[in-house]
Scaffold this motif. Sequence first.
Motif, PDB file in Angstrom:
ATOM      1  N   ILE A   1     -33.999-124.012 -26.586  1.00  0.00           N
ATOM      2  CA  ILE A   1     -34.982-123.635 -27.597  1.00  0.00           C
ATOM      3  C   ILE A   1     -36.018-122.703 -26.984  1.00  0.00           C
ATOM      4  O   ILE A   1     -36.687-123.064 -26.016  1.00  0.00           O
ATOM      5  N   LEU A   2     -36.122-121.518 -27.552  1.00  0.00           N
ATOM      6  CA  LEU A   2     -37.070-120.525 -27.047  1.00  0.00           C
ATOM      7  C   LEU A   2     -38.392-120.596 -27.788  1.00  0.00           C
ATOM      8  O   LEU A   2     -39.456-120.425 -27.210  1.00  0.00           O
ATOM      9  N   SER A   3     -38.321-120.843 -29.098  1.00  0.00           N
ATOM     10  CA  SER A   3     -39.546-120.972 -29.882  1.00  0.00           C
ATOM     11  C   SER A   3     -39.272-121.826 -31.093  1.00  0.00           C
ATOM     12  O   SER A   3     -38.134-121.951 -31.545  1.00  0.00           O
ATOM     13  N   GLY A   4     -40.338-122.432 -31.627  1.00  0.00           N
ATOM     14  CA  GLY A   4     -40.209-123.232 -32.830  1.00  0.00           C
ATOM     15  C   GLY A   4     -39.882-124.685 -32.537  1.00  0.00           C
ATOM     16  O   GLY A   4     -39.757-125.103 -31.389  1.00  0.00           O
ATOM     17  N   GLU A   5     -39.749-125.459 -33.610  1.00  0.00           N
ATOM     18  CA  GLU A   5     -39.437-126.876 -33.502  1.00  0.00           C
ATOM     19  C   GLU A   5     -38.084-127.125 -34.141  1.00  0.00           C
ATOM     20  O   GLU A   5     -37.755-126.554 -35.181  1.00  0.00           O
ATOM     21  N   VAL A   6     -37.331-128.018 -33.539  1.00  0.00           N
ATOM     22  CA  VAL A   6     -35.952-128.262 -33.972  1.00  0.00           C
ATOM     23  C   VAL A   6     -35.713-129.756 -34.102  1.00  0.00           C
ATOM     24  O   VAL A   6     -36.201-130.539 -33.288  1.00  0.00           O
ATOM     25  N   GLN A   7     -34.995-130.147 -35.150  1.00  0.00           N
ATOM     26  CA  GLN A   7     -34.673-131.561 -35.349  1.00  0.00           C
ATOM     27  C   GLN A   7     -33.184-131.815 -35.143  1.00  0.00           C
ATOM     28  O   GLN A   7     -32.355-131.032 -35.617  1.00  0.00           O
ATOM     29  N   VAL A   8     -32.874-132.919 -34.472  1.00  0.00           N
ATOM     30  CA  VAL A   8     -31.487-133.358 -34.361  1.00  0.00           C
ATOM     31  C   VAL A   8     -31.317-134.559 -35.287  1.00  0.00           C
ATOM     32  O   VAL A   8     -32.036-135.550 -35.170  1.00  0.00           O
ATOM     33  N   ILE A   9     -30.379-134.432 -36.221  1.00  0.00           N
ATOM     34  CA  ILE A   9     -30.255-135.415 -37.298  1.00  0.00           C
ATOM     35  C   ILE A   9     -28.850-135.990 -37.339  1.00  0.00           C
ATOM     36  O   ILE A   9     -27.880-135.277 -37.127  1.00  0.00           O
ATOM     37  N   GLN A  10     -28.788-137.282 -37.591  1.00  0.00           N
ATOM     38  CA  GLN A  10     -27.470-137.874 -37.801  1.00  0.00           C
ATOM     39  C   GLN A  10     -27.374-138.377 -39.224  1.00  0.00           C
ATOM     40  O   GLN A  10     -28.238-139.099 -39.696  1.00  0.00           O
ATOM     41  N   GLU A  11     -26.289-137.983 -39.896  1.00  0.00           N
ATOM     42  CA  GLU A  11     -26.084-138.466 -41.255  1.00  0.00           C
ATOM     43  C   GLU A  11     -25.178-139.659 -41.198  1.00  0.00           C
ATOM     44  O   GLU A  11     -24.091-139.625 -40.673  1.00  0.00           O
TER      45      GLU A  11
ATOM     46  N   SER B   1     -38.218-124.908 -24.542  1.00  0.00           N
ATOM     47  CA  SER B   1     -37.761-125.231 -23.184  1.00  0.00           C
ATOM     48  C   SER B   1     -36.875-126.475 -23.142  1.00  0.00           C
ATOM     49  O   SER B   1     -36.318-126.785 -22.099  1.00  0.00           O
ATOM     50  N   HIS B   2     -36.766-127.159 -24.260  1.00  0.00           N
ATOM     51  CA  HIS B   2     -35.813-128.263 -24.307  1.00  0.00           C
ATOM     52  C   HIS B   2     -34.424-127.743 -24.684  1.00  0.00           C
ATOM     53  O   HIS B   2     -34.281-126.668 -25.249  1.00  0.00           O
ATOM     54  N   ILE B   3     -33.422-128.550 -24.363  1.00  0.00           N
ATOM     55  CA  ILE B   3     -32.056-128.138 -24.674  1.00  0.00           C
ATOM     56  C   ILE B   3     -31.373-129.185 -25.549  1.00  0.00           C
ATOM     57  O   ILE B   3     -31.837-130.328 -25.642  1.00  0.00           O
ATOM     58  N   PHE B   4     -30.323-128.781 -26.210  1.00  0.00           N
ATOM     59  CA  PHE B   4     -29.540-129.735 -26.999  1.00  0.00           C
ATOM     60  C   PHE B   4     -28.058-129.381 -26.904  1.00  0.00           C
ATOM     61  O   PHE B   4     -27.705-128.268 -26.544  1.00  0.00           O
ATOM     62  N   GLY B   5     -27.232-130.368 -27.216  1.00  0.00           N
ATOM     63  CA  GLY B   5     -25.797-130.140 -27.236  1.00  0.00           C
ATOM     64  C   GLY B   5     -25.137-130.222 -25.876  1.00  0.00           C
ATOM     65  O   GLY B   5     -23.919-130.063 -25.775  1.00  0.00           O
ATOM     66  N   GLU B   6     -25.924-130.499 -24.823  1.00  0.00           N
ATOM     67  CA  GLU B   6     -25.332-130.476 -23.487  1.00  0.00           C
ATOM     68  C   GLU B   6     -24.285-131.573 -23.318  1.00  0.00           C
ATOM     69  O   GLU B   6     -23.257-131.348 -22.671  1.00  0.00           O
ATOM     70  N   ALA B   7     -24.518-132.726 -23.927  1.00  0.00           N
ATOM     71  CA  ALA B   7     -23.540-133.810 -23.773  1.00  0.00           C
ATOM     72  C   ALA B   7     -22.258-133.497 -24.551  1.00  0.00           C
ATOM     73  O   ALA B   7     -21.156-133.660 -24.030  1.00  0.00           O
ATOM     74  N   PHE B   8     -22.407-133.035 -25.770  1.00  0.00           N
ATOM     75  CA  PHE B   8     -21.229-132.746 -26.587  1.00  0.00           C
ATOM     76  C   PHE B   8     -20.426-131.616 -25.976  1.00  0.00           C
ATOM     77  O   PHE B   8     -19.196-131.673 -25.916  1.00  0.00           O
ATOM     78  N   ALA B   9     -21.124-130.591 -25.522  1.00  0.00           N
ATOM     79  CA  ALA B   9     -20.431-129.461 -24.914  1.00  0.00           C
ATOM     80  C   ALA B   9     -19.717-129.897 -23.639  1.00  0.00           C
ATOM     81  O   ALA B   9     -18.548-129.569 -23.418  1.00  0.00           O
ATOM     82  N   SER B  10     -20.386-130.672 -22.817  1.00  0.00           N
ATOM     83  CA  SER B  10     -19.792-131.104 -21.549  1.00  0.00           C
ATOM     84  C   SER B  10     -18.621-132.048 -21.775  1.00  0.00           C
ATOM     85  O   SER B  10     -17.658-132.055 -21.008  1.00  0.00           O
ATOM     86  N   ALA B  11     -18.719-132.863 -22.822  1.00  0.00           N
ATOM     87  CA  ALA B  11     -17.649-133.817 -23.085  1.00  0.00           C
ATOM     88  C   ALA B  11     -16.479-133.150 -23.799  1.00  0.00           C
ATOM     89  O   ALA B  11     -15.415-133.731 -23.917  1.00  0.00           O
ATOM     90  N   GLY B  12     -16.707-131.955 -24.299  1.00  0.00           N
ATOM     91  CA  GLY B  12     -15.646-131.253 -25.001  1.00  0.00           C
ATOM     92  C   GLY B  12     -15.303-131.839 -26.355  1.00  0.00           C
ATOM     93  O   GLY B  12     -14.161-131.799 -26.780  1.00  0.00           O
TER      94      GLY B  12
ATOM     95  N   ARG C   1     -38.433-120.416 -17.693  1.00  0.00           N
ATOM     96  CA  ARG C   1     -38.757-120.942 -16.367  1.00  0.00           C
ATOM     97  C   ARG C   1     -39.021-122.445 -16.406  1.00  0.00           C
ATOM     98  O   ARG C   1     -38.944-123.122 -15.382  1.00  0.00           O
ATOM     99  N   LYS C   2     -39.367-122.942 -17.586  1.00  0.00           N
ATOM    100  CA  LYS C   2     -39.661-124.376 -17.692  1.00  0.00           C
ATOM    101  C   LYS C   2     -38.423-125.214 -18.018  1.00  0.00           C
ATOM    102  O   LYS C   2     -38.492-126.450 -18.044  1.00  0.00           O
ATOM    103  N   VAL C   3     -37.327-124.546 -18.292  1.00  0.00           N
ATOM    104  CA  VAL C   3     -36.112-125.266 -18.670  1.00  0.00           C
ATOM    105  C   VAL C   3     -35.557-126.002 -17.446  1.00  0.00           C
ATOM    106  O   VAL C   3     -35.312-125.387 -16.411  1.00  0.00           O
ATOM    107  N   LYS C   4     -35.378-127.310 -17.584  1.00  0.00           N
ATOM    108  CA  LYS C   4     -34.940-128.102 -16.435  1.00  0.00           C
ATOM    109  C   LYS C   4     -33.567-127.672 -15.941  1.00  0.00           C
ATOM    110  O   LYS C   4     -33.272-127.770 -14.756  1.00  0.00           O
ATOM    111  N   LEU C   5     -32.772-127.213 -16.865  1.00  0.00           N
ATOM    112  CA  LEU C   5     -31.422-126.776 -16.492  1.00  0.00           C
ATOM    113  C   LEU C   5     -31.475-125.625 -15.490  1.00  0.00           C
ATOM    114  O   LEU C   5     -30.523-125.401 -14.746  1.00  0.00           O
ATOM    115  N   PHE C   6     -32.597-124.917 -15.481  1.00  0.00           N
ATOM    116  CA  PHE C   6     -32.715-123.749 -14.594  1.00  0.00           C
ATOM    117  C   PHE C   6     -33.581-124.032 -13.368  1.00  0.00           C
ATOM    118  O   PHE C   6     -33.948-123.108 -12.643  1.00  0.00           O
TER     119      PHE C   6
END
Lengths: 218, 218
Positions: free
Chosen positions: A54-64, A79-90, A9-14
């Motif tokens: 993300i439903l639970s836990g902590e997640v890191q986004v890393i660039q090598e 409640s945060h999301i990731f990958g939305e830009a990459f997915a949308s850009a294809g 319910r807290k996810v902005k996308l929703f």
Amino acid sequence: MDKNIEVLRKVKLFDGIDENLEAMLQCLGGEVKTYDRGEIILLTGQPVPAVGVILSGEVQVIQEDYYGNRSILTELSPSHIFGEAFASAGVKESPVTVLAKTNASVMFLGIERIINTCPNSCIFHNQLIENLLKILARKNILLSNKNQLLSRRTIQDKVLSYLSLQAEKKGNLAFEIPFSRNELADFLCVDRSALSRVLSKLQKEGIIEYTNNHFKLL
Amino acid sequence: MDKNIEVLRKVKLFDGIDENLEAMLQCLGGEVKTYDRGEIILLTGQPVPAVGVILSGEVQVIQEDYYGNRSILTELSPSHIFGEAFASAGVKESPVTVLAKTNASVMFLGIERIINTCPNSCIFHNQLIENLLKILARKNILLSNKNQLLSRRTIQDKVLSYLSLQAEKKGNLAFEIPFSRNELADFLCVDRSALSRVLSKLQKEGIIEYTNNHFKLL
DNA sequence: CCCTTTGTGTTGCATATGCAACGGTAGTTT
DNA sequence: AAACTACCGTTGCATATGCAACACAAAGGG
């Protein structure tokens, strides 16, 4: 999974979907996966066909970096999301790696299912797409603003740009900043002690006043 | 207005709409305005309810900085668009000013008409929204990449990050860059002569090789 | 109460950078 | 050929910055 619903319910996308949330999740066919601490959620080079929630836990986004230097781009919580830009850009190959900092669970929503209004023409689809647009657009603006700060060549210019942006945002020449000194230095990508030095100098010259996180432009 | 149609076919926002282009424009109810050289198209503080499509002329996007310093964010030519992020994000006051560098004509498309599928449920609406998503997402990625470059503290790190990004993009350690030295210095937000100095040093140390715009990582 | 941790300011020093000026080369114009 | 311009490298110099080290205050845990 009541706990998940609370997070969802807290996810902005929703936003604005509210009572139809469960129906929508059914329709979108989200897939939930769990990860152990340290496990890789998405590897550089893999395709990104879905948005991760993300439903639970902590997640890191890393660039090598090319010589193996790792830099942490963001740390995300439930409640945060990731990958939305990459997915949308294809994009076919993810330029980042996502890994679980703690045990974590993530729901994946296929971007195709999000973008294409479903056969049942569910009412929430328009809302969903509008939310996604808004999220991308806002991130865009944030990134542009940060870019402008980082374009400045001296710490003094970066600081003054940042502070005046904040003042403008609050509509007041006196305001609080949401960063500690350390965090501000990180945000502006400069050395902490050098930042401290510049702040002192600006205060001495009567250009700004500050105590702790309270700043005032003169 | 055959000339306009030619330009409109090149607009990325309209990709894949092709034969339905004129029907779509009818449906969207675009409004065309013309401007004299130097005239203001959008003023800082005004709302941004529409996406602007440049039909002819050159247009500058300008940001007025905290004490009146103007900086040019971009220069746009026909078939390019502006305001898509602000309109999509629903910002009430534009942080930028847009002005006509030459005589220019611009078509405005209300964001509401773009986002909401129309009563006739025209077939191109989904395509249009998908295009808008893709444009925002790609800009997002570009901005993130530039952010990463600008986050580096030294010119050497900025240059190496930039070059390795290019190498990765081309899939080859030898490649051409699309910038002159001047432009590269502008892009990395550093002094041209300082950039030159660093490039020389890197070549002397055997880390890179270059002649003109051809670079090679070692 | 002592000790550790954390956040912040200060300072010395080596180095990086911006800035201005100069020279050289290639291309173009007169 | 001469003059002009655009582009690029080089260099001297003042200054800004990163880095490491230190001091101090506040907070918290043993």
